[in-house]
Design a protein around this motif. Structure first.
Motif, short mmCIF file in Angstrom:
data_model
loop_
_atom_site.label_atom_id
_atom_site.label_comp_id
_atom_site.label_asym_id
_atom_site.label_seq_id
_atom_site.Cartn_x
_atom_site.Cartn_y
_atom_site.Cartn_z
N ILE A 197 0.97 -1.26 0.07
CA ILE A 197 0.05 -0.14 -0.01
C ILE A 197 0.86 1.24 0.02
O ILE A 197 1.91 1.27 0.46
N GLY A 198 0.58 2.21 -0.81
CA GLY A 198 1.24 3.39 -0.85
C GLY A 198 2.64 3.25 -1.49
O GLY A 198 2.83 2.28 -2.14
N GLU A 199 3.41 4.39 -1.64
CA GLU A 199 4.85 4.27 -2.00
C GLU A 199 5.95 4.10 -1.20
O GLU A 199 5.61 3.91 -0.08
N GLU A 200 7.01 3.74 -1.84
CA GLU A 200 8.25 3.54 -1.26
C GLU A 200 8.64 4.72 -0.34
O GLU A 200 8.39 5.94 -0.74
N TYR A 201 9.40 4.60 0.69
CA TYR A 201 9.81 5.58 1.47
C TYR A 201 10.99 4.93 2.18
O TYR A 201 11.48 3.71 2.10
N LEU A 202 11.99 5.99 2.95
CA LEU A 202 13.18 5.53 3.36
C LEU A 202 12.97 5.45 4.81
O LEU A 202 12.15 6.25 5.51
N GLU A 203 13.40 4.53 5.57
CA GLU A 203 13.11 4.23 6.88
C GLU A 203 14.76 3.71 7.26
O GLU A 203 15.23 2.78 6.87
N ASP A 204 15.41 4.76 8.42
CA ASP A 204 16.79 4.53 8.71
C ASP A 204 17.81 4.32 7.48
O ASP A 204 18.65 3.48 7.37
N GLY A 205 17.31 5.05 6.33
CA GLY A 205 18.20 5.11 5.06
C GLY A 205 17.78 4.05 4.36
O GLY A 205 18.91 3.62 3.34
N ILE A 206 16.89 3.14 4.57
CA ILE A 206 16.85 1.97 3.77
C ILE A 206 15.52 1.99 3.17
O ILE A 206 14.40 2.42 3.58
N PRO A 207 15.35 1.68 1.76
CA PRO A 207 14.04 1.58 1.10
C PRO A 207 13.05 0.65 1.77
O PRO A 207 13.43 -0.57 1.77
N HIS A 208 11.86 1.19 1.95
CA HIS A 208 10.73 0.39 2.48
C HIS A 208 9.39 0.63 1.83
O HIS A 208 9.18 1.60 1.44
N ILE A 209 8.64 -0.42 2.05
CA ILE A 209 6.93 -0.14 1.68
C ILE A 209 6.27 -0.56 2.65
O ILE A 209 6.57 -1.66 3.56
N ALA A 210 5.01 0.02 2.95
CA ALA A 210 4.06 -0.50 3.91
C ALA A 210 3.27 -1.75 3.16
O ALA A 210 3.06 -1.57 1.82
N MET A 211 2.98 -2.56 3.98
CA MET A 211 2.21 -3.84 3.27
C MET A 211 1.08 -4.16 4.49
O MET A 211 1.38 -3.84 5.58
N ILE A 212 -0.01 -4.75 3.77
CA ILE A 212 -1.16 -5.15 4.59
C ILE A 212 -1.35 -6.39 4.43
O ILE A 212 -1.61 -7.01 3.11
N ARG A 213 -1.94 -7.15 5.51
CA ARG A 213 -2.41 -8.77 5.28
C ARG A 213 -3.70 -8.81 5.79
O ARG A 213 -4.05 -8.11 6.83
N SER A 214 -4.81 -9.07 5.17
CA SER A 214 -6.19 -9.09 5.81
C SER A 214 -6.91 -10.36 5.32
O SER A 214 -6.48 -11.22 4.62
#
Length: 146
Positions: A129-146
């Motif tokens: 879900i959403g766009e890629e972002y940096l977290e602590d300098g590492i590329p991350h993505i938000a993900m959902i499981r339902s």
């Protein structure tokens, strides 16, 4: 591999030491990422610990709805480098999902995943879900499981 799920106050001192050592080995040293791992969230989490021959080789912390994200969540997903070839990461995620379902009675799970692991998490029912972002300098993505 044997898994145990424990509250923070149930962790033995040596167990906590092994967990923190594994997190530092992978997140700080291997991934060359300087960040504050000790974040005062461990106290709210349930700790999913994977043991092989009495050594901690896999670990996550899981959170109830609202304790980290608006949904239940899995974080600090880590498998020791020499144990990855055995597929323990998949066992770890399955056990973490089961832990959330059993302990928190929900199927809604949100994670902040390192981008290179997107396919891994998709195998366990997560969707970006959403766009890629940096977290602590590492590329991350938000993900959902339902």
């Amino acid at each position: 591999m044997e898994f145990r799920i424990k509250r923070f106050d149930e962790l033995e001192l040596i167990e906590l030491y092994k967990i923190l050592r594994l997190r530092a080995e992978v997140f700080v040293v291997e991934q060359d990422c300087v960040y504050q791992d000790i974040d005062n969230k461990d106290q709210k989490a349930l700790h999913v610990i994977g043991y092989k021959n009495d050594e901690v080789v896999a670990y996550t912390r899981i959170f109830n709805t609202g304790d980290y994200f608006e949904n239940a969540s899995i974080g600090r997903v880590v498998v020791s480098e020499n144990a990855r070839k055995y597929g323990y990461g998949h066992n770890l995620i399955k056990k973490s999902i089961e832990g959330i379902q059993e302990e928190f009675q929900t199927d809604q799970i949100k994670i902040s995943a390192q981008c290179y692991l997107e396919k891994f998490y998709k195998k366990h029912g997560f969707k970006q879900i959403g766009e890629e972002y940096l977290e602590d300098g590492i590329p991350h993505i938000a993900m959902i499981r339902s």
